[in-house]
Design an enzyme around this catalytic site. Structure first.
Site, mmCIF file in Angstrom:
data_model
loop_
_atom_site.group_PDB
_atom_site.id
_atom_site.type_symbol
_atom_site.label_atom_id
_atom_site.label_comp_id
_atom_site.label_asym_id
_atom_site.label_seq_id
_atom_site.Cartn_x
_atom_site.Cartn_y
_atom_site.Cartn_z
ATOM 1 N N GLU A 53 45.074 29.779 40.204
ATOM 2 C CA GLU A 53 45.244 30.930 39.302
ATOM 3 C C GLU A 53 44.956 30.545 37.853
ATOM 4 O O GLU A 53 44.351 31.305 37.109
ATOM 5 C CB GLU A 53 46.668 31.493 39.415
ATOM 6 C CG GLU A 53 46.937 32.273 40.683
ATOM 7 C CD GLU A 53 46.032 33.475 40.845
ATOM 8 O OE1 GLU A 53 45.722 34.132 39.852
ATOM 9 O OE2 GLU A 53 45.586 33.734 41.980
ATOM 10 N N CYS A 84 30.262 51.429 42.831
ATOM 11 C CA CYS A 84 31.163 52.513 43.237
ATOM 12 C C CYS A 84 30.879 53.005 44.651
ATOM 13 O O CYS A 84 31.790 53.487 45.335
ATOM 14 C CB CYS A 84 31.066 53.670 42.249
ATOM 15 S SG CYS A 84 31.470 53.163 40.565
HETATM 16 S S1 SF4 Z 1 37.445 51.890 40.775
HETATM 17 FE FE1 SF4 Z 1 36.113 53.562 40.170
HETATM 18 S S2 SF4 Z 1 34.713 52.636 38.701
HETATM 19 FE FE2 SF4 Z 1 35.651 50.976 39.813
HETATM 20 S S3 SF4 Z 1 34.207 50.590 41.486
HETATM 21 FE FE3 SF4 Z 1 35.773 51.983 42.234
HETATM 22 S S4 SF4 Z 1 34.868 54.003 41.970
HETATM 23 FE FE4 SF4 Z 1 33.718 52.604 40.686
#
Ligand code: SF4
Length: 374
Positions: A50, A216
């Site tokens: 860590e 995403c």
């Molecule tokens: S949390 Fe939101 S911004 Fe981040 S990868 Fe997932 S969908 Fe995309």
């Protein structure tokens, strides 16, 4: 100010269970399972990894981690080592205060806790170099404590997922993010669940919700991610407000006596505390005069190497390197008592040296190899 309506809406709309469940399922299928420090509940292993992973990528950490664990396999061996040995193992990894704090903490663990790690995050975070999030990660992985982490990656995920319109390093935003991180913990409180969930957040930040261009399409949080749904993944998290850093300039003297360079150990406190560096002078000083007056050696020839820049948190350091060919008495060369060493470039590269010194040693070696320098 964080938008209160957003805050209330989000806390009401996100059920912790669905958030955590999705992450845990995703981690099982797509997360990392074979990193060298995984598959153990040994707090020492988790602690070292860590700390090394702070501000440092996994691929960089792995060889350092493996060498470190071979030489210092447990608290006792780390506590018994000298600071110099620890820093030499850390050389090149940067942020040397991490190495110094590991050493201090190992000694505290041995002297005050009989070498046994405390199991509570609140106690762990009292130890040098262990912040709240690192303490929580150690406690969750090693002891199954039900607690939230909030490192840089998790801040980024939450800031995007919940649409936090404020720089996450700012106090109010950070406090809010800690509240959210705690509210999103899984419902089940067993060791395996909290460890999987903690790993899932780390993996999502490293593999999917990355700093630029997050993936995403592969994210388990996409369906209700604020940043994705509002097309703001490129602007969240809000970046640190720009600050113009002051510039400091310094001259580093690379003193070369045939095949040996001079390194001096810096004082224990201050920048690069305890590390080996080149002698340093003010930029308006003469390197040749300095050698004669302070080091009692004659400088024969010199070359200026390209300037280097090194960023610290509070200032930018511009290093002007000056290469000097010197003559020195051989009898004095192996003198480490006054914190100076004459070493071959290969030997110097093995010492605890900061990154700019490493770069300068490598440039000097290339220069010598190409015979530009005579
Ligand atoms: S949390 Fe939101 S911004 Fe981040 S990868 Fe997932 S969908 Fe995309």
């Amino acid at each position: 100010m964080i938008h209160q309506a957003t805050k209330q809406f989000r806390i009401a709309a996100v059920t912790p269970n669905s958030f955590a469940d999705r992450l845990i399922l995703w981690q099982r299928a797509c997360g990392r399972h074979s990193l060298p420090w995984q598959g153990t509940r040994d707090p020492y292993t988790i602690w070292i990894s860590e700390i090394m992973l702070q501000q440092t990528q996994v691929s960089t950490v792995i060889p350092y981690y493996e060498r470190f664990m071979t030489v210092f396999p447990n608290v006792a061996s780390l506590a018994a080592a000298s600071l110099e040995e620890v820093l030499a193992m850390w050389s090149g990894l940067g942020y040397y205060s991490r190495g110094r704090n590991l050493h201090r903490t190992a000694r505290i663990l041995l002297e005050q806790y009989d070498g046994v790690f405390p199991q509570k995050a609140l106690v762990l975070q009292q130890l040098p170099g262990i912040g709240r999030s690192t303490a929580a990660a150690i406690a969750a992985f090693a002891f199954g404590e039900y607690c939230a982490i909030l490192d840089g990656n998790v801040k980024r995920i939450l800031a995007r997922y919940l649409g936090v319109n404020e720089y996450p390093g700012e106090k109010t935003a950070e406090k809010y993010l800690w509240e959210l991180a705690e509210s999103l913990l899984p419902v089940e409180k067993d060791h395996q669940t909290i460890a999987s969930y903690t790993q899932a957040l780390m993996d999502l930040g490293a593999l999917v919700c990355v700093r630029t261009q997050p993936h995403c399409q592969r994210c388990p949080l996409q369906a209700d991610c604020n940043a994705y749904q509002s097309n703001r993944t490129a602007v969240l998290p809000v970046p640190r407000p720009r600050k113009i850093l002051p510039i400091r300039e310094t001259m580093h003297l690379i003193l070369l006596d045939q095949d040996r360079v001079l390194l001096k150990r810096r004082p224990a406190t201050g920048i690069w505390g305890g590390l080996w560096c080149f002698p340093e002078i003010a930029v308006d000083q003469s390197g040749v005069d300095y050698c004669e007056k302070n080091l009692h050696m004659q400088a024969l020839k010199f070359a200026e190497l390209p300037h280097l820049q090194h960023m610290f948190t509070h200032f930018k350091l511009v290093i002007r390197p000056l290469l000097l060919s010197v003559t020195y008495q051989p009898a004095h060369k192996e003198n480490s008592e006054n914190n100076t060493l004459w070493l071959t470039i290969e030997e110097a590269l093995q010492q605890a040296i900061p990154a700019p010194v490493r770069k300068l040693l490598l440039s000097t070696r290339s220069l010598l190899q190409s015979c530009i320098y005579e």
